[in-house]
Design a protein around this motif. Structure first.
Motif, PDB file in Angstrom:
ATOM      1  N   UNK A 100       0.820  -1.207   0.000  1.00  0.00           N
ATOM      2  CA  UNK A 100       0.000   0.000   0.000  1.00  0.00           C
ATOM      3  C   UNK A 100       0.855   1.258   0.000  1.00  0.00           C
ATOM      4  N   UNK A 101       1.953   1.236   0.731  1.00  0.00           N
ATOM      5  CA  UNK A 101       2.841   2.401   0.767  1.00  0.00           C
ATOM      6  C   UNK A 101       3.355   2.707  -0.632  1.00  0.00           C
ATOM      7  N   UNK A 241      -9.130   1.375  -5.027  1.00  0.00           N
ATOM      8  CA  UNK A 241      -7.690   1.178  -5.272  1.00  0.00           C
ATOM      9  C   UNK A 241      -7.300  -0.284  -5.097  1.00  0.00           C
ATOM     10  N   UNK A 242      -6.259  -0.700  -5.782  1.00  0.00           N
ATOM     11  CA  UNK A 242      -5.866  -2.109  -5.775  1.00  0.00           C
ATOM     12  C   UNK A 242      -5.583  -2.658  -4.381  1.00  0.00           C
ATOM     13  N   UNK A 243      -4.935  -1.914  -3.454  1.00  0.00           N
ATOM     14  CA  UNK A 243      -4.768  -2.480  -2.103  1.00  0.00           C
ATOM     15  C   UNK A 243      -6.102  -2.811  -1.428  1.00  0.00           C
ATOM     16  N   UNK A 244      -7.138  -2.051  -1.763  1.00  0.00           N
ATOM     17  CA  UNK A 244      -8.471  -2.357  -1.226  1.00  0.00           C
ATOM     18  C   UNK A 244      -8.998  -3.632  -1.868  1.00  0.00           C
ATOM     19  N   UNK A 352      -1.731  -6.823 -10.685  1.00  0.00           N
ATOM     20  CA  UNK A 352      -2.585  -5.905 -11.454  1.00  0.00           C
ATOM     21  C   UNK A 352      -2.310  -4.456 -11.049  1.00  0.00           C
ATOM     22  N   UNK A 353      -2.152  -4.192  -9.750  1.00  0.00           N
ATOM     23  CA  UNK A 353      -1.843  -2.844  -9.294  1.00  0.00           C
ATOM     24  C   UNK A 353      -0.462  -2.402  -9.709  1.00  0.00           C
ATOM     25  N   UNK A 354       0.481  -3.343  -9.753  1.00  0.00           N
ATOM     26  CA  UNK A 354       1.834  -3.021 -10.208  1.00  0.00           C
ATOM     27  C   UNK A 354       1.826  -2.590 -11.677  1.00  0.00           C
ATOM     28  N   UNK A 355       1.074  -3.317 -12.494  1.00  0.00           N
ATOM     29  CA  UNK A 355       0.960  -2.966 -13.916  1.00  0.00           C
ATOM     30  C   UNK A 355       0.336  -1.583 -14.078  1.00  0.00           C
TER      31      UNK A 355
END
Length: 512
Positions: A100-101, A241-244, A352-355
């Motif tokens: 998340x950070x 957001x992806x962490x969520x 997916x969030x990294x992309x």
């Protein structure tokens, strides 16, 4: 039980609450706020681990917070399934915090204090669900989890986020108040208690169609399990957001749903009671239907997070299917799939969030050649995908193995067919993504990019590693799952083991 065990339960609840307070205290001071999150996550993991030896030794630590009415209390008890769920959540919170950070900073997301604060509150609710000693306590923390994750789903604050939040809150609150709460009151009126009981609480107090109706109220009242048609909240929540999304799909929300399903089947109904009532057999077919239909819908999704969302709906129903087979070994498989899916699916969402962070791509059709530009991300994605398919040496193979054993033991050919067909469908919607990333030529892209920020890459590498390690070293989860159905499982009963296994009489021989 030693005094420390009761203190451990209290600390597991207090630490996330204290973290929420510390996060709000350091509003506007990002480094201190993030330090509070990481320290709290680490402390929670240590506390949960400290409870593990007692549970493995057969003790059941407990703590009563308050008695509301005769037979109704807010109370906590650490039993094997709850220990397993708490371990998953406590282990993934620090990794998700590191991720998340990197994500929140890398995408310059607003309202980060609010994000971390409600995330900590969600972990408090998760610990309450994991350690709930009765249905009333489970219900209170189940509702708190819904309310605490609503601000996370609507984090972006735009029209799409608010619309998704209405669907999320509307479905989960409606099902829990309209179906789950009446089911709990019905159990209380029958038995005078709501305590989870080994062998089942309802027992012979309800028969025939009435037992099937009570099962219906519980299974669809637990909307977080996402059985069709109570599933629309899950893909709607992908605007977050992806962490969520990782929290919803791997750490807390959906795991709270299927955890509650297994706990209700084992400790409220009892496996023997459900076996004796044909009216309760519908659950197996609803779970199988959800697995197949969600997989077919996933095949049609070009948006990566939506494909992962429908994959989650399908994978959750594996847990329900394993429990509905009503064989001890399949219930073990259901419990293990809670862990296996958590590790694999959080890896997929992290990727997916990294992309999105590094390349600003959200569609599968945009991922041509991206595996060579983001090798860490797409290798981790591939490991997570293989786990969802059920291919060794990834975690998903272990849980599917036990479910198949249970299905063969009870001669549930429908369940065998569902597991085999859905495995083919899983491969059909995951393998093309890997092929596109590594085997197809990259599209012309003037904006050359590499990997996402380091915290993101570290986090997804950790969860990918856990996905493989679970396949190799899963004795502790296996022991906890064996205690759930009161079956001692030998070290030799390992799908990846080399020594012969001599099973107890009520567990079938391994498939050749």
């Amino acid at each position: 039980m030693t005094d420390w065990n009761a203190i451990g339960i209290v600390l597991a609840l207090v630490i996330p609450l204290g973290a929420m307070g510390g996060i709000w205290l350091f509003h506007g001071r990002p480094e201190q706020r993030e330090r509070v999150t990481l320290v709290a996550a680490g402390l929670l993991l240590l506390v949960v681990l400290s409870l593990l030896p007692s549970v493995l030794a057969g003790l059941r630590p407990e703590w009563v917070f308050a008695e509301l009415f005769p037979g109704i209390a807010i109370a906590f008890r650490v039993e094997p399934l709850g220990m397993l769920f708490a371990l998953v959540a406590a282990l993934l919170w620090p990794i998700n915090s590191v991720y998340s950070i990197g994500y929140m900073r890398g995408n310059n997301e607003p309202h980060q204090t609010r994000f971390y604060g409600y995330f900590a509150l969600a972990l408090f609710a998760t610990m309450g669900i994991a350690f709930a000693a009765n249905l009333v306590t489970l219900f209170v923390f189940y509702e708190l989890l819904t309310l605490s994750t609503y601000p996370l789903v609507t984090h972006k604050g735009n029209d799409a986020a608010r619309a998704a939040g209405r669907v999320y809150l509307g479905i989960l609150i409606t099902t829990s108040i309209g179906l789950l709460l009446p089911a709990i009151l019905w159990v209380w009126s029958l038995t005078g208690t709501t305590d989870f009981t080994v062998g089942g609480l309802v027992g012979d107090k309800l028969q025939g169609p009435w037992l099937g109706l009570l099962l219906f109220l519980f299974m669809f009242g637990i909307g977080k399990a996402a059985l069709m048609p109570i599933h629309r909240w899950l893909p709607a929540a992908m605007v977050a957001p992806t962490p969520v999304s990782a929290l919803l799909h791997a750490v807390a929300v959906v795991k709270a749903g299927v955890f509650s399903v297994v706990k209700v089947i084992v400790y409220v109904f009892g496996v023997d009671s459900l076996h004796a009532v044909p009216a309760a057999s519908w659950l197996l077919y609803v779970a199988g239907f959800t697995i197949i239909v969600a997989s077919l819908i996933a095949l049609r999704q070009d948006n990566l997070k939506r494909r992962l969302a429908y994959s989650t709906i399908s994978q959750l129903s594996y847990v329900v299917l394993g429990a509905a087979i009503l064989a001890p070994v399949s219930i073990i498989g259901a419990a293990l799939h809670i862990v296996a899916h958590a590790f694999g699916k959080i890896t997929l969402f992290f990727a997916a969030g990294s992309i999105y962070t590094a390349a600003h791509k959200t569609e599968i059709s945009q991922l041509r050649g991206i595996g060579w530009r983001m090798p860490w991300t797409m290798t981790a994605f591939s490991i997570g995908a293989l786990s969802m398919i059920g291919v060794p040496p990834a975690a998903g193979f272990i849980s599917k193995w036990y479910m198949l054993l249970g299905a063969f033991e009870t001669q549930q050919l429908f369940a065998v067919g569902v597991i085999v067909l859905s495995t083919v469908l899983n491969a059909a919607y995951f393998l093309p993504i890997i092929f596109t990333a590594f085997a197809r030529p990259a599209e012309d892209d003037p904006a050359q990019h590499g990997e996402a920020p380091r915290p993101i890459v570290i986090a997804l590498a950790c969860t990918a590693g856990l996905t493989v390690l679970f396949f190799l070293f899963h004795q502790v989860p296996l022991d906890l799952a064996g205690q759930l159905v009161e079956l001692p499982l030998s070290d030799d009963f390992q799908p990846n083991g080399s020594q012969p296994y001599v099973p107890p009489s009520n567990i079938p021989q391994a498939l050749p």
